[in-house]
Every structure is written in structure tokens, then in C-alpha cells.
Design an enzyme around this catalytic site. Structure first.
Site, short mmCIF file in Angstrom:
data_model
loop_
_atom_site.label_atom_id
_atom_site.label_comp_id
_atom_site.label_asym_id
_atom_site.label_seq_id
_atom_site.Cartn_x
_atom_site.Cartn_y
_atom_site.Cartn_z
N GLY A 17 48.57 32.86 -22.03
CA GLY A 17 48.61 33.23 -20.62
C GLY A 17 49.99 33.31 -20.00
O GLY A 17 50.13 33.19 -18.79
N ASN A 19 51.84 35.96 -19.59
CA ASN A 19 51.89 37.11 -18.67
C ASN A 19 51.13 36.80 -17.39
O ASN A 19 51.55 37.21 -16.30
CB ASN A 19 51.35 38.37 -19.34
N MET A 91 41.90 39.62 -25.49
CA MET A 91 41.81 40.20 -26.82
C MET A 91 40.40 40.69 -27.17
O MET A 91 40.05 40.83 -28.34
CB MET A 91 42.32 39.20 -27.86
N ARG A 92 39.61 40.98 -26.14
CA ARG A 92 38.25 41.46 -26.38
C ARG A 92 38.10 42.86 -25.78
O ARG A 92 38.63 43.13 -24.71
CB ARG A 92 37.27 40.48 -25.71
N ASN A 108 46.46 46.99 -18.25
CA ASN A 108 46.69 46.12 -19.41
C ASN A 108 48.15 46.17 -19.78
O ASN A 108 48.83 47.17 -19.56
CB ASN A 108 45.85 46.64 -20.59
N HIS A 110 50.51 45.94 -23.13
CA HIS A 110 50.37 46.09 -24.58
C HIS A 110 51.76 45.97 -25.22
O HIS A 110 52.72 46.58 -24.73
CB HIS A 110 49.75 47.45 -24.90
N SER A 137 54.29 48.17 -22.97
CA SER A 137 53.83 49.20 -22.03
C SER A 137 52.75 48.61 -21.15
O SER A 137 51.94 47.80 -21.60
CB SER A 137 53.21 50.38 -22.79
N ASP A 146 43.81 51.33 -25.64
CA ASP A 146 45.25 51.48 -25.41
C ASP A 146 45.69 52.93 -25.18
O ASP A 146 46.81 53.33 -25.53
CB ASP A 146 46.05 50.89 -26.60
C1 GAR Z 1 51.28 39.58 -25.08
O1 GAR Z 1 52.35 39.87 -25.94
C2 GAR Z 1 50.48 40.83 -24.77
O2 GAR Z 1 51.28 41.98 -24.66
C3 GAR Z 1 49.58 40.92 -25.96
O3 GAR Z 1 49.21 39.59 -26.24
C4 GAR Z 1 50.24 38.71 -25.80
C5 GAR Z 1 49.62 37.71 -24.88
O4 GAR Z 1 50.53 36.72 -24.54
N1 GAR Z 1 48.46 41.73 -25.70
C6 GAR Z 1 47.84 42.46 -26.63
O5 GAR Z 1 48.16 42.46 -27.80
C7 GAR Z 1 46.68 43.27 -26.11
N2 GAR Z 1 46.23 44.19 -27.11
P1 GAR Z 1 50.29 35.82 -23.26
O6 GAR Z 1 48.86 35.23 -23.41
O7 GAR Z 1 51.31 34.76 -23.34
O8 GAR Z 1 50.41 36.68 -22.06
#
Ligand code: GAR
Length: 189
Positions: A17, A19, A91-92, A108, A110, A137, A146
Site C-alpha cells: 500500500g 501508493n 492484484m485482482r 490504475n 502500472h 504509467s 492495462d
Molecule cells: C506498485 O509497484 C504498482 O505499480 C504495482 O504493484 C506495486 C504495489 O505497491 N501494481 C501492479 O503491478 C498492478 N498490475 P504498493 O502496494 O506499495 O503500492
């Protein structure tokens, strides 16, 4: 242009979490985080959100099935008065029906320079391809993985000695800058 009141945004997470934390700590008159929801009740980000006094929702789809899970999630989002959804390491895959209900209101982040490297293992794939740069992105979520409109990208150099982990760490710093800025623009348009 500044809207009259902050847009109400729910953040969906599956793990750490970071982000989500970047969005929470930069919320202002343009957006407020009204709910942090997770498909993984043990997600570390949920504990952080609770400690910071944010409303949370946690439910694992396992055992109840995707339609019931998404119906409960949708109810929690509406109960919180969410107008937008920001996926942050969620991730779902959301069902087509869910995406349709929230059409043009889900974004989102990515970890690649879309349209390159949709899906998983983005950093390893960028390194294996010999790319000079990697990045992240922010895009609008559609039924296709995506593939929705890209709102913005941030690019970082790939160094000769980079591993997927070192590149991910460098990109993550940019994610934390890019996501709040793109969310702010998105809710204003
Ligand atoms: C981040 O790097 C995000 O871009 C990626 O997962 C990580 C989550 O980190 N998202 C994906 O791969 C989505 N397909 P976080 O939980 O610390 O934000």
C-alpha cells in the site's frame, strides 16, 4: 480549475500500500480518500490505513465467489460515497460488469511504460529486453487488462547492473509522485 469540493476517492490495495499512502498523504482540496479496501484482509496497507484513521473494508473472495465479493465491495464503495476508485497494487482482475458500473471512474498505476509490458513481471521483462528506460504509467481501467487511456507516465533510466528489484525501487519513487498528480488531473476533467 478547482472543483467546489474534493472528489471522493476509494483506494483498492492488495499488499504493502505504498501508493495508497502517497495518495493519502497528498490529498487536498481536489480529492479525499474516503475508503481503503482490500481483497486481502492481511494486507499491510490496511493496518497503516486503520492506524491513520481511514475507513477500511476487507474481504477475501475465496469461498464466496467473485460476484458476491464484488457486490459486497460495490456496496462498501457506495456506502462510503466513493465517486472514483484508484487501484494501487490491487492484484485482482475486476469483472467486466464491475468495470461497466464504474465506467471512466477507475484508474490504475502500472509499473511499466504502457503500452509496453502489460501484466506481471514488468521490470524483469524491461531488463531482459535491453530497454534503456523503465517506468510507470497511470491509466483509465477498462475491461481489457492495462489497456485503457494512459493519463501519464514517468520514466527512469535502467542501469547495466539493475535487477528487477533495484529497478522496481527506482520506479516506485516515481509512482509516488505520478499517481497523486494524475489522480488530481483525472478528477478535475
Ligand atoms: C506498485 O509497484 C504498482 O505499480 C504495482 O504493484 C506495486 C504495489 O505497491 N501494481 C501492479 O503491478 C498492478 N498490475 P504498493 O502496494 O506499495 O503500492
Amino acid at each position: 480549475m478547482t472543483s467546489a469540493r474534493p472528489a471522493r476517492v476509494a483506494v483498492l490495495i492488495s499488499g504493502r500500500g505504498s501508493n495508497m499512502q502517497a495518495l493519502v498523504t497528498t490529498q487536498d482540496e481536489s480529492f479525499r480518500i474516503v475508503l481503503v479496501a482490500s481483497d486481502r484482509p492481511e494486507a499491510a496497507g490496511l493496518a497503516w490505513a486503520r492506524e491513520h484513521g481511514l475507513p477500511t473494508f476487507a474481504l477475501a473472495p475465496k469461498g464466496i465467489g467473485k460476484p458476491a465479493y464484488e457486490a459486497a465491495l460495490d456496496a462498501a464503495l457506495r456506502e462510503a460515497g466513493a465517486e472514483y476508485i484508484a487501484l494501487a497494487g490491487y492484484m485482482r482482475l475486476l469483472s467486466d460488469a464491475f468495470v461497466a458500473r464504474w465506467r471512466d471512474r477507475i484508474i490504475n498505476i502500472h509499473p511499466s511504460l504502457l503500452p509496453r509490458y502489460k501484466g506481471l513481471d514488468t521490470h524483469a521483462r524491461a531488463i531482459a529486453a535491453g530497454d534503456a528506460t523503465g517506468g510507470c504509467s497511470v491509466h483509465v481501467v477498462t475491461e481489457e487488462l492495462d489497456a485503457g487511456e494512459v493519463l501519464g507516465r514517468a520514466e527512469v533510466p535502467i542501469h547495466a547492473d539493475d535487477t528487477a528489484e533495484t529497478l522496481a525501487a527506482r520506479v516506485l519513487i516515481e509512482e509516488h509522485r505520478l499517481y497523486p498528480a494524475m489522480l488530481r488531473e483525472f478528477v478535475r476533467r
